[in-house]
Motif scaffolding. Structure first.
Motif, mmCIF file in Angstrom:
data_model
loop_
_atom_site.group_PDB
_atom_site.id
_atom_site.type_symbol
_atom_site.label_atom_id
_atom_site.label_comp_id
_atom_site.label_asym_id
_atom_site.label_seq_id
_atom_site.Cartn_x
_atom_site.Cartn_y
_atom_site.Cartn_z
ATOM 1 N N LEU A 185 0.878 -1.176 0.000
ATOM 2 C CA LEU A 185 0.000 0.000 0.000
ATOM 3 C C LEU A 185 0.908 1.215 0.000
ATOM 4 N N ALA A 186 0.671 2.129 -0.904
ATOM 5 C CA ALA A 186 1.547 3.305 -0.996
ATOM 6 C C ALA A 186 0.741 4.537 -1.387
ATOM 7 N N VAL A 187 1.025 5.635 -0.713
ATOM 8 C CA VAL A 187 0.403 6.925 -1.027
ATOM 9 C C VAL A 187 1.528 7.942 -1.188
ATOM 10 N N LEU A 188 1.452 8.740 -2.223
ATOM 11 C CA LEU A 188 2.484 9.763 -2.439
ATOM 12 C C LEU A 188 2.589 10.662 -1.213
ATOM 13 N N PRO A 189 3.799 11.038 -0.797
ATOM 14 C CA PRO A 189 3.943 11.885 0.392
ATOM 15 C C PRO A 189 3.057 13.132 0.347
ATOM 16 N N CYS A 190 2.897 13.736 -0.818
ATOM 17 C CA CYS A 190 2.100 14.972 -0.921
ATOM 18 C C CYS A 190 0.612 14.727 -0.701
ATOM 19 N N GLN A 223 -0.524 12.211 1.552
ATOM 20 C CA GLN A 223 -0.725 11.416 2.771
ATOM 21 C C GLN A 223 -1.509 12.194 3.828
ATOM 22 N N GLY A 224 -2.167 11.444 4.689
ATOM 23 C CA GLY A 224 -2.829 12.050 5.842
ATOM 24 C C GLY A 224 -4.207 12.606 5.557
ATOM 25 N N ARG A 225 -4.753 12.294 4.406
ATOM 26 C CA ARG A 225 -6.136 12.746 4.155
ATOM 27 C C ARG A 225 -7.041 11.640 3.626
ATOM 28 N N GLY A 226 -6.741 10.429 4.031
ATOM 29 C CA GLY A 226 -7.704 9.349 3.822
ATOM 30 C C GLY A 226 -7.546 8.521 2.559
ATOM 31 N N GLY A 259 -15.866 -13.243 -2.531
ATOM 32 C CA GLY A 259 -16.073 -14.426 -1.702
ATOM 33 C C GLY A 259 -14.960 -14.727 -0.718
ATOM 34 N N TYR A 260 -13.960 -13.863 -0.627
ATOM 35 C CA TYR A 260 -12.887 -14.109 0.344
ATOM 36 C C TYR A 260 -13.371 -13.766 1.753
ATOM 37 N N GLY A 261 -12.950 -14.579 2.718
ATOM 38 C CA GLY A 261 -13.418 -14.388 4.088
ATOM 39 C C GLY A 261 -12.457 -13.626 4.981
ATOM 40 N N PHE A 262 -11.157 -13.664 4.625
ATOM 41 C CA PHE A 262 -10.164 -13.017 5.474
ATOM 42 C C PHE A 262 -9.106 -12.300 4.634
ATOM 43 N N SER A 263 -8.621 -11.206 5.205
ATOM 44 C CA SER A 263 -7.479 -10.491 4.652
ATOM 45 C C SER A 263 -6.372 -10.520 5.704
ATOM 46 N N VAL A 264 -5.130 -10.708 5.259
ATOM 47 C CA VAL A 264 -3.999 -10.663 6.194
ATOM 48 C C VAL A 264 -2.972 -9.645 5.704
ATOM 49 N N LEU A 265 -2.147 -9.168 6.600
ATOM 50 C CA LEU A 265 -1.066 -8.264 6.194
ATOM 51 C C LEU A 265 0.004 -8.187 7.267
ATOM 52 N N LEU A 266 1.154 -7.723 6.827
ATOM 53 C CA LEU A 266 2.248 -7.395 7.736
ATOM 54 C C LEU A 266 2.377 -5.877 7.677
ATOM 55 N N GLY A 267 2.164 -5.204 8.793
ATOM 56 C CA GLY A 267 2.186 -3.747 8.713
ATOM 57 C C GLY A 267 2.206 -3.072 10.079
ATOM 58 N N HIS A 268 1.985 -1.764 10.043
ATOM 59 C CA HIS A 268 2.065 -0.947 11.254
ATOM 60 C C HIS A 268 0.891 -1.213 12.186
ATOM 61 N N ALA A 269 1.216 -1.571 13.435
ATOM 62 C CA ALA A 269 0.170 -1.831 14.428
ATOM 63 C C ALA A 269 -0.573 -0.551 14.797
ATOM 64 N N GLY A 270 0.007 0.622 14.439
ATOM 65 C CA GLY A 270 -0.662 1.878 14.746
ATOM 66 C C GLY A 270 -1.606 2.335 13.646
ATOM 67 N N TYR A 271 -1.551 1.686 12.503
ATOM 68 C CA TYR A 271 -2.352 2.151 11.363
ATOM 69 C C TYR A 271 -3.536 1.237 11.059
ATOM 70 N N TYR A 272 -3.284 -0.065 10.920
ATOM 71 C CA TYR A 272 -4.313 -0.958 10.367
ATOM 72 C C TYR A 272 -5.473 -1.316 11.298
ATOM 73 N N PRO A 273 -5.312 -1.289 12.628
ATOM 74 C CA PRO A 273 -6.464 -1.639 13.479
ATOM 75 C C PRO A 273 -7.697 -0.768 13.201
ATOM 76 N N ARG A 274 -7.502 0.458 12.740
ATOM 77 C CA ARG A 274 -8.667 1.321 12.463
ATOM 78 C C ARG A 274 -9.522 0.783 11.310
ATOM 79 N N PHE A 275 -8.970 -0.174 10.537
ATOM 80 C CA PHE A 275 -9.740 -0.778 9.447
ATOM 81 C C PHE A 275 -10.226 -2.177 9.812
#
Ligand SMILES: CC(C)(COP(=O)(O)OP(=O)(O)OC[C@H]1O[C@@H](n2cnc3c(N)ncnc32)[C@H](O)[C@@H]1OP(=O)(O)O)[C@@H](O)C(=O)NCCC(=O)NCCS
Length: 172
Positions: free
Chosen positions: A83-88, A90-93, A110-126
């Motif tokens: 997942l990547a967002v241009l620095p300019c 970032q921070g607006r959703g 039809g998928y039941g689960f999504s997994v990822l390796l990432g920031h514990a401070g970012y993804y819990p909100r989703f």
């Protein structure tokens, strides 16, 4: 600003390569390979064209999310990232809009689960929580809090098994 989420097309590949490289350049956890990983996954059997998404604003691509197929035990599931967002932009959703769109499409497929390796401070909100809390295990040597999963469907509460990635991820 209006953000449009749409599928990538071959005409976007060059712009996406630069975007992913630029976004990860300032990320301290980056291994500098994310743009090449996108290219490897795009050429693999894990690639799901419905889930290779760009976020566009005023005709410029500002964000990218690739969601690919993995398995948990014998069950197909999806992996979110890169997942990547241009620095300019970032921070607006934009990142959140890509993740929510990806979840919606994966659910419809039809998928039941999504997994990822990432920031514990970012993804819990989703909706992500440590994958182990759902019974999902990884062979990766990573902190439990960074290896996360999110149920995509009602009633998808557990999925016992080890995550297997296609060889193109280069992590198994
Ligand atoms: C992580 C990234 C995709 C987020 O995209 P974004 O469009 O800025 O995210 P959103 O606007 O949806 O969310 C912004 C929120 O996430 C937070 N956030 C962003 N990056 C974060 C991080 N690495 N860790 C914790 N929180 C983070 C912001 O502080 C902001 O919080 P707030 O809503 O409480 O103010 C973007 O910063 C990026 O491309 N980073 C470089 C590449 C990268 O790290 N990719 C993810 C790999 S796990």
């Amino acid at each position: 600003m209006k953000t449009v989420i749409r599928r990538e097309t071959p005409e976007d590949y060059k712009e996406i390569y630069t975007l992913v490289k630029t976004a990860f350049a300032s990320a301290e956890h980056s291994d500098g390979d994310e743009q090449e990983l996108v290219e490897r996954l795009r050429a693999s059997s894990a690639y799901l064209p419905e889930l290779a998404l760009v976020a566009e604003e005023d005709g410029e691509i500002v964000g990218y999310l690739l969601v690919t197929e993995i398995t948990v035990g014998e069950t197909p599931a999806v992996a979110v990232g890169p997942l990547a967002v241009l620095p300019c932009a970032q921070g607006r959703g934009v990142g959140g809009a890509l993740i929510r769109a990806g979840h919606e499409i994966a659910r419809e497929m039809g998928y039941g689960f999504s997994v990822l390796l990432g920031h514990a401070g970012y993804y819990p909100r989703f909706g992500y929580r440590p994958a182990s809390s759902f019974g999902i295990r990884t062979k990766l040597d990573v902190p439990d809090e960074n290896y996360m999963a999110c149920p995509l469907r009602e009633g998808a509460s557990r999925l016992e098994g080890v995550v297997r990635y296609p060889k193109e991820w280069g992590i198994e």
